[in-house]
Write a protein that holds these residues in place. Structure first.
Motif, PDB file in Angstrom:
ATOM      1  N   VAL A  43       0.739  -1.325   0.466  1.00 25.27           N
ATOM      2  CA  VAL A  43      -0.098   0.085   0.159  1.00 25.27           C
ATOM      3  C   VAL A  43       1.365   1.259  -0.088  1.00 25.27           C
ATOM      4  CG1 VAL A  43      -1.409   1.678   1.657  1.00 25.27           C
ATOM      5  CG2 VAL A  43      -1.494  -1.338   0.700  1.00 25.27           C
ATOM      6  N   ILE A  44       0.624   2.189  -0.532  1.00 24.81           N
ATOM      7  CA  ILE A  44       1.573   3.426  -0.834  1.00 24.81           C
ATOM      8  C   ILE A  44       0.414   4.286  -0.192  1.00 24.81           C
ATOM      9  CG2 ILE A  44       2.548   5.089  -2.634  1.00 24.81           C
ATOM     10  CD1 ILE A  44       2.091   3.206  -5.131  1.00 24.81           C
ATOM     11  N   ARG A  45       1.043   5.324   0.312  1.00 21.17           N
ATOM     12  CA  ARG A  45       1.499   6.175   1.173  1.00 21.17           C
ATOM     13  C   ARG A  45       1.874   7.301   1.293  1.00 21.17           C
ATOM     14  NH1 ARG A  45      -3.423   5.842   4.795  1.00 21.17           N
ATOM     15  NH2 ARG A  45      -4.368   3.437   5.098  1.00 21.17           N
ATOM     16  N   GLU A  46       1.859   8.488   1.467  1.00 17.64           N
ATOM     17  CA  GLU A  46       2.429  10.028   1.819  1.00 17.64           C
ATOM     18  C   GLU A  46       2.788   9.843   2.989  1.00 17.64           C
ATOM     19  OE1 GLU A  46       0.560  13.272  -1.102  1.00 17.64           O
ATOM     20  OE2 GLU A  46      -0.595  12.632   1.034  1.00 17.64           O
ATOM     21  N   VAL A  47       4.186  10.278   3.419  1.00 16.98           N
ATOM     22  CA  VAL A  47       4.797  10.182   4.470  1.00 16.98           C
ATOM     23  C   VAL A  47       5.757  11.836   4.880  1.00 16.98           C
ATOM     24  CG1 VAL A  47       6.167   7.842   4.151  1.00 16.98           C
ATOM     25  CG2 VAL A  47       7.564   9.641   3.124  1.00 16.98           C
ATOM     26  N   ASN A  48       5.710  12.931   4.003  1.00 17.01           N
ATOM     27  CA  ASN A  48       5.699  13.774   4.541  1.00 17.01           C
ATOM     28  C   ASN A  48       4.365  15.227   4.554  1.00 17.01           C
ATOM     29  OD1 ASN A  48       4.471  14.220   1.706  1.00 17.01           O
ATOM     30  ND2 ASN A  48       5.552  15.673   0.775  1.00 17.01           N
ATOM     31  N   MET A  49       3.106  14.252   4.939  1.00 14.07           N
ATOM     32  CA  MET A  49       2.157  14.569   5.792  1.00 14.07           C
ATOM     33  C   MET A  49       1.923  14.427   6.930  1.00 14.07           C
ATOM     34  SD  MET A  49       1.171  15.963   2.487  1.00 14.07           S
ATOM     35  CE  MET A  49      -1.283  17.331   2.922  1.00 14.07           C
ATOM     36  N   SER A  50       1.190  15.366   7.115  1.00 14.18           N
ATOM     37  CA  SER A  50       0.848  15.061   8.587  1.00 14.18           C
ATOM     38  C   SER A  50       0.068  13.531   9.845  1.00 14.18           C
ATOM     39  CB  SER A  50       0.334  15.931   9.661  1.00 14.18           C
ATOM     40  OG  SER A  50      -1.115  16.707   8.557  1.00 14.18           O
ATOM     41  N   ILE A  51      -1.014  13.981   8.217  1.00 13.67           N
ATOM     42  CA  ILE A  51      -1.679  12.090   7.737  1.00 13.67           C
ATOM     43  C   ILE A  51      -1.576  11.409   6.978  1.00 13.67           C
ATOM     44  CG2 ILE A  51      -4.633  11.670   7.599  1.00 13.67           C
ATOM     45  CD1 ILE A  51      -5.047  14.171   8.869  1.00 13.67           C
ATOM     46  N   SER A  52      -1.320  10.793   6.864  1.00 14.97           N
ATOM     47  CA  SER A  52      -0.825   9.310   6.683  1.00 14.97           C
ATOM     48  C   SER A  52      -1.653   9.396   5.153  1.00 14.97           C
ATOM     49  CB  SER A  52       0.133   8.107   6.397  1.00 14.97           C
ATOM     50  OG  SER A  52       0.754   7.714   5.227  1.00 14.97           O
ATOM     51  N   ALA A  53      -1.787  10.202   4.029  1.00 14.47           N
ATOM     52  CA  ALA A  53      -2.952   9.857   3.412  1.00 14.47           C
ATOM     53  C   ALA A  53      -2.369   8.503   2.146  1.00 14.47           C
ATOM     54  CB  ALA A  53      -2.787  10.603   2.175  1.00 14.47           C
ATOM     55  N   PHE A  54      -3.613   8.032   2.025  1.00 16.68           N
ATOM     56  CA  PHE A  54      -3.231   7.008   0.949  1.00 16.68           C
ATOM     57  C   PHE A  54      -3.082   7.103  -0.889  1.00 16.68           C
ATOM     58  CE2 PHE A  54      -5.883   4.244  -1.613  1.00 16.68           C
ATOM     59  CZ  PHE A  54      -5.063   2.527  -1.346  1.00 16.68           C
ATOM     60  N   VAL A  55      -2.804   6.364  -1.337  1.00 15.56           N
ATOM     61  CA  VAL A  55      -1.970   6.811  -2.929  1.00 15.56           C
ATOM     62  C   VAL A  55      -2.521   5.884  -3.351  1.00 15.56           C
ATOM     63  CG1 VAL A  55       0.156   7.595  -4.498  1.00 15.56           C
ATOM     64  CG2 VAL A  55      -0.025   7.942  -1.789  1.00 15.56           C
TER      65      VAL A  55
END
Length: 222
Positions: free
Chosen positions: A107-119
């Motif tokens: 599962v790909i997620r953003e790591v530079n956000m306060s909330i780890s957004a699903f990509v």
């Protein structure tokens, strides 16, 4: 979230707990959970984390698979019910229990956000050990198109395949009209090797498919 989907989501929590706690009658499930700690289950890039799927990812994956935009060049089809997605994710998770693992889904997620957004989702399916070959596929939410996330995730997976799995060749298939994916595959160094005629049963009709591949020597020679 629809009421029915919320109920099914809670059912997955119960199923997870049942599989992780029960004894000899469910040794296979228990073994699967214990095996996770010995398998590569996370890859990191500058902006993304690629992690093995967990039960809590089901609704995000279901949404991804339910979009007409992500289904346009995909043969999986839009799921009619969340149970279809549950079965798919269950197979992905169970694949990590194999010895050796032959299907890595992340599962790909953003790591530079306060909330780890699903990509989105990306996967590497291994073939015969004799040939040291694998096939990659990915699917990304439309709101993340154009950010370079697919390229970044694919580069990480290719690096994992060659450096850690010691693969010789990684392949990918792509509908001939899927220009965005063609750009991604070529950006990471994959070469177009052929074209199969009318092999993909898309909603728009039968589509030709381009075959792409990258060899270990192509990758290490960069």
């Amino acid at each position: 979230m629809k009421k029915k989907e919320a109920i099914n989501f809670r059912r997955w929590h119960a199923l997870r707990d049942k599989h992780s706690l029960q004894g000899s009658g469910h040794r296979g499930c228990k073994k699967a959970w214990n095996s996770f700690s010995m398998i590569k289950t996370e890859l990191l890039t500058a902006r993304l984390s690629l992690k093995k799927p967990v039960w809590e990812d089901i609704m995000s994956i279901h949404h991804l698979h339910s979009l007409a935009e992500t289904d346009q060049y995909n043969t999986l089809g839009i799921p009619q019910h969340v149970e279809e997605t549950e079965n798919v994710v269950k197979e992905w998770i169970q694949a990590y229990a194999q010895e050796p693992v032959s299907y890595y889904t992340f599962v790909i997620r953003e790591v530079n956000m306060s909330i780890s957004a699903f990509v989105g989702v990306i996967a590497l399916k291994l073939g015969s050990p004799k040939y040291k070959i694998a096939e990659v596929w990915y699917k990304v939410l439309p709101q993340h198109w154009g950010k370079g996330y697919a390229t970044e995730a694919l580069l990480s997976l290719i690096d994992f395949g060659f450096k850690e799995l010691k693969l010789h060749r990684i392949e990918a298939g792509c509908a001939v009209d899927n220009l965005a994916s063609i750009r991604v595959l070529e950006k990471v160094g994959m070469q177009r090797e052929g074209r199969k005629r009318k092999i993909l049963p898309l909603k728009s009709g039968w589509s030709d498919n381009y075959g792409y591949a990258i060899l270990e020597e192509d990758y290490t020679g960069k």
